[in-house]
Scaffold this active site. Structure first.
Site, mmCIF file in Angstrom:
data_model
loop_
_atom_site.group_PDB
_atom_site.id
_atom_site.type_symbol
_atom_site.label_atom_id
_atom_site.label_comp_id
_atom_site.label_asym_id
_atom_site.label_seq_id
_atom_site.Cartn_x
_atom_site.Cartn_y
_atom_site.Cartn_z
ATOM 1 N N ARG A 187 -1.467 -0.425 -8.522
ATOM 2 C CA ARG A 187 -2.864 -0.117 -8.169
ATOM 3 C C ARG A 187 -2.966 1.407 -8.191
ATOM 4 O O ARG A 187 -2.199 2.083 -7.505
ATOM 5 C CB ARG A 187 -3.190 -0.629 -6.762
ATOM 6 N N ASP B 32 0.844 -1.200 0.000
ATOM 7 C CA ASP B 32 0.000 0.000 0.000
ATOM 8 C C ASP B 32 0.877 1.246 0.000
ATOM 9 O O ASP B 32 2.022 1.214 0.462
ATOM 10 C CB ASP B 32 -0.867 0.036 1.273
ATOM 11 N N HIS C 77 -14.215 3.932 -6.420
ATOM 12 C CA HIS C 77 -15.662 3.685 -6.444
ATOM 13 C C HIS C 77 -16.344 4.719 -7.315
ATOM 14 O O HIS C 77 -17.567 4.826 -7.320
ATOM 15 C CB HIS C 77 -16.226 3.766 -5.013
ATOM 16 N N ALA D 251 -5.569 8.853 -0.037
ATOM 17 C CA ALA D 251 -6.413 8.991 1.143
ATOM 18 C C ALA D 251 -5.812 9.902 2.212
ATOM 19 O O ALA D 251 -6.440 10.133 3.236
ATOM 20 C CB ALA D 251 -6.660 7.601 1.740
ATOM 21 N N ARG E 71 -9.926 7.481 7.874
ATOM 22 C CA ARG E 71 -9.753 7.851 6.458
ATOM 23 C C ARG E 71 -11.047 7.627 5.678
ATOM 24 O O ARG E 71 -11.403 8.418 4.813
ATOM 25 C CB ARG E 71 -8.592 7.061 5.828
ATOM 26 N N ARG E 72 -11.768 6.556 6.003
ATOM 27 C CA ARG E 72 -13.040 6.303 5.312
ATOM 28 C C ARG E 72 -14.058 7.388 5.663
ATOM 29 O O ARG E 72 -14.845 7.801 4.817
ATOM 30 C CB ARG E 72 -13.609 4.917 5.688
HETATM 31 P P1 FDA Z 1 -14.321 9.511 -4.576
HETATM 32 O O1 FDA Z 1 -13.802 9.913 -3.244
HETATM 33 O O2 FDA Z 1 -14.535 10.556 -5.611
HETATM 34 O O3 FDA Z 1 -15.663 8.709 -4.344
HETATM 35 C C1 FDA Z 1 -16.493 8.274 -5.417
HETATM 36 C C2 FDA Z 1 -17.756 7.661 -4.829
HETATM 37 O O4 FDA Z 1 -17.417 6.486 -4.082
HETATM 38 C C3 FDA Z 1 -18.473 8.533 -3.791
HETATM 39 O O5 FDA Z 1 -19.357 9.418 -4.413
HETATM 40 C C4 FDA Z 1 -19.159 7.497 -2.938
HETATM 41 O O6 FDA Z 1 -20.328 7.014 -3.581
HETATM 42 C C5 FDA Z 1 -18.174 6.368 -2.900
HETATM 43 N N1 FDA Z 1 -17.258 6.479 -1.750
HETATM 44 C C6 FDA Z 1 -15.954 6.822 -1.774
HETATM 45 N N2 FDA Z 1 -15.411 6.759 -0.546
HETATM 46 C C7 FDA Z 1 -16.399 6.383 0.277
HETATM 47 C C8 FDA Z 1 -16.472 6.135 1.679
HETATM 48 N N3 FDA Z 1 -15.408 6.276 2.470
HETATM 49 N N4 FDA Z 1 -17.654 5.755 2.201
HETATM 50 C C9 FDA Z 1 -18.755 5.591 1.408
HETATM 51 N N5 FDA Z 1 -18.731 5.795 0.072
HETATM 52 C C10 FDA Z 1 -17.591 6.186 -0.482
HETATM 53 N N6 FDA Z 1 -5.328 5.255 -0.724
HETATM 54 C C11 FDA Z 1 -4.012 5.474 -0.476
HETATM 55 O O7 FDA Z 1 -3.613 6.615 -0.256
HETATM 56 N N7 FDA Z 1 -3.134 4.406 -0.443
HETATM 57 C C12 FDA Z 1 -3.533 3.139 -0.709
HETATM 58 O O8 FDA Z 1 -2.704 2.208 -0.681
HETATM 59 C C13 FDA Z 1 -4.899 2.903 -0.990
HETATM 60 N N8 FDA Z 1 -5.376 1.639 -1.256
HETATM 61 C C14 FDA Z 1 -6.662 1.498 -1.710
HETATM 62 C C15 FDA Z 1 -7.121 0.247 -2.146
HETATM 63 C C16 FDA Z 1 -8.363 0.114 -2.720
HETATM 64 C C17 FDA Z 1 -8.808 -1.224 -3.215
HETATM 65 C C18 FDA Z 1 -9.216 1.260 -2.850
HETATM 66 C C19 FDA Z 1 -10.558 1.174 -3.512
HETATM 67 C C20 FDA Z 1 -8.801 2.476 -2.365
HETATM 68 C C21 FDA Z 1 -7.554 2.614 -1.778
HETATM 69 N N9 FDA Z 1 -7.120 3.834 -1.288
HETATM 70 C C22 FDA Z 1 -5.783 4.013 -1.005
HETATM 71 C C23 FDA Z 1 -8.106 4.924 -1.011
HETATM 72 C C24 FDA Z 1 -8.226 5.909 -2.158
HETATM 73 O O9 FDA Z 1 -7.064 6.702 -2.226
HETATM 74 C C25 FDA Z 1 -9.447 6.838 -1.966
HETATM 75 O O10 FDA Z 1 -9.273 7.598 -0.799
HETATM 76 C C26 FDA Z 1 -10.775 6.101 -1.884
HETATM 77 O O11 FDA Z 1 -10.852 5.071 -2.801
HETATM 78 C C27 FDA Z 1 -11.972 7.066 -2.159
HETATM 79 O O12 FDA Z 1 -11.835 7.615 -3.432
HETATM 80 P P2 FDA Z 1 -12.659 7.131 -4.733
HETATM 81 O O13 FDA Z 1 -11.670 6.799 -5.774
HETATM 82 O O14 FDA Z 1 -13.607 6.055 -4.407
HETATM 83 O O15 FDA Z 1 -13.365 8.445 -5.259
#
Ligand code: FDA
Length: 303
Positions: A180, A130, A223, A185, A284-285
Site C-alpha cells: 500500500r 500498517d 485522497h 502520516a 494524525r487526521r
Molecule cells: P494530501 O495530504 O495531499 O491530501 C489530498 C487531499 O485529501 C486534501 O486536499 C483533502 O481534500 C483530502 N484530505 C487529506 N487528508 C485529509 C484529512 N485528514 N481530512 C480531510 N481531508 C483530507 N500513513 C502512514 O504513515 N502509515 C500507514 O500505514 C497509513 N495507512 C493509510 C491507509 C489508507 C487507506 C490511507 C488513505 C492513508 C494511510 N496513511 C498512512 C495516511 C497517509 O500517509 C496520509 O497521511 C493521508 O492519506 C493524507 O495524505 P493524502 O495522500 O490524502 O494527500
C-alpha cells in the site's frame, strides 16, 4: 511546520482530555472513526459494501506497553476475522505492530502477528501491516519479510515521504509482497524524510507508476485527486487492467471520490478504524488538514 505544531499541541493532556471526554470532541472523532465497538464497524462495512466499496478494518491502538494488552489486541483481531468470515462481508484487516507488542518484545510481537495471520489464512483473508514512524520502518519490513516465508496473506505499507522508500519498494516488488503506497502520516526528521510536500507528491507519482507496472496488486492509498487521475490515466495508457490494483481511502474523507471511482469500475477499499483508542489516530487526521480544526471549533460551539 503546521503539522509539527498540530501534533505537539495534540500531546497536551488538557487538549487530549477535552477531545476524549467532551461531547464535541467525540462528535469530531465520529467523522473519522466508525465507533468504539466492532458492531458499529461492521454496520459501516455493510453500508460501504452495499455501495460496491470494500473495507480494511483497523482495531485502533498503538504503542502498547505490556504483553497482556498486546495479546488482547491479537484476540480482538481474531474475533474481527471471525466476524468478517461469518457475515461474509468484503473486508480485510490492517494491524499495527506496536499494538501487537513490538515495543515490548519482538518475539512476542511475531507470535501475536503469526496468530492473527493463521486465523486470517483459515478464512482466506488478507492482512495489511500498517507502517508507523521511521523508528519502526526497518523492523516492520524485516518482520513482514520473515512472516512471508510462512504466510502469503500478508503485505505492508511504504511512505513516499521517506528517502529510503525507492529501495524498499524494489525489494517488495522483487519478493511479490503487496504494497500500500501512502505519503506518510508521521512527523519525521529532515535527515530521513522530505520536508516539502511537493517532493513527497513527486516521489508518490514516480513510485505508483513502478507499482502499477511491476507490483503485486498494489494499493494506491491517497485522497489526492491529481495523483488519482494520474494513476487512472497511466493505467489506461499502459493497458493495466483495473482489476490489477485498488484505490484506498480513509473513512470519512472524500466519500464523493470513493463512490465515483467505484462507480467507474475501479476497486476501492476504505480503511475503517474502530475502538476506544482513537485519539492518536484522530490527531494524525487533524494534522494532515488544519482546516479540520474548524470542524472541531464549530462542533464545540454547537455545545
Ligand atoms: P494530501 O495530504 O495531499 O491530501 C489530498 C487531499 O485529501 C486534501 O486536499 C483533502 O481534500 C483530502 N484530505 C487529506 N487528508 C485529509 C484529512 N485528514 N481530512 C480531510 N481531508 C483530507 N500513513 C502512514 O504513515 N502509515 C500507514 O500505514 C497509513 N495507512 C493509510 C491507509 C489508507 C487507506 C490511507 C488513505 C492513508 C494511510 N496513511 C498512512 C495516511 C497517509 O500517509 C496520509 O497521511 C493521508 O492519506 C493524507 O495524505 P493524502 O495522500 O490524502 O494527500
Amino acid at each position: 511546520m503546521i503539522k509539527e505544531a498540530m501534533l505537539s499541541l495534540a500531546q497536551q493532556q488538557s487538549i487530549k482530555h477535552f477531545m476524549m471526554f467532551h461531547p464535541a470532541g467525540r462528535r469530531v472523532a465520529r467523522r473519522f472513526v466508525a465507533g468504539e465497538a466492532l458492531d458499529e464497524a461492521m454496520d459501516v462495512t455493510r453500508t460501504l459494501n452495499a455501495r460496491g466499496i470494500s473495507v480494511s478494518l483497523d482495531h485502533l491502538g498503538e504503542n502498547v506497553g505490556d504483553a497482556e494488552e498486546a495479546q488482547a489486541t491479537a484476540a480482538e483481531y481474531a474475533a474481527t476475522l471471525d466476524r468478517i468470515h461469518a457475515e461474509q462481508v468484503e473486508a480485510n484487516i490492517s494491524i499495527k505492530l506496536t499494538a501487537l507488542g513490538l515495543d515490548v518484545d519482538s518475539d512476542l510481537c511475531r507470535a501475536n502477528v503469526a496468530q492473527v495471520l493463521k486465523r486470517a489464512r483459515q478464512h482466506r483473508i488478507f492482512v495489511r501491516v500498517d507502517m508507523e514512524g521511521s523508528a519502526y520502518t526497518q523492523r516492520t519490513l524485516d518482520l513482514v519479510a520473515d512472516l512471508r516465508c510462512e504466510f502469503d496473506n500478508v503485505g505492508t505499507v511504504l511512505q513516499t515521504s521517506l528517502y529510503r522508500t525507492p529501495r524498499d519498494l524494489e525489494a517488495l516488488i522483487a519478493s511479490r509482497t503487496r504494497v500500500r503506497l501512502v505519503k506518510g502520516a508521521y512527523l519525521e526528521p529532515v535527515t530521513l524524510a522530505y520536508a516539502h510536500k511537493a517532493d513527497v507528491d513527486e516521489q508518490y507519482v514516480r513510485l505508483l507508476r513502478e507499482l502499477l507496472e511491476r507490483g503485486t496488486y498494489p494499493a494506491i492509498a491517497t485522497h489526492d485527486e491529481r495523483i488519482i487521475t494520474d494513476a487512472c490515466d497511466y493505467a489506461g495508457r499502459h493497458e493495466i487492467a483495473r482489476a490489477r490494483f485498488e484505490f484506498q481511502m480513509l473513512y470519512g474523507i472524500r466519500r464523493d471520490l470513493q463512490e465515483r471511482l467505484a462507480g467507474e469500475g475501479y476497486n476501492v477499499r476504505v480503511y475503517v478504524p474502530y475502538g476506544t483508542q482513537w485519539y492518536p489516530y484522530l490527531t494524525r487526521r487533524m494534522a494532515e488538514r488544519p482546516a479540520n480544526l474548524m470542524f472541531v471549533v464549530s462542533n464545540t460551539l454547537r455545545g
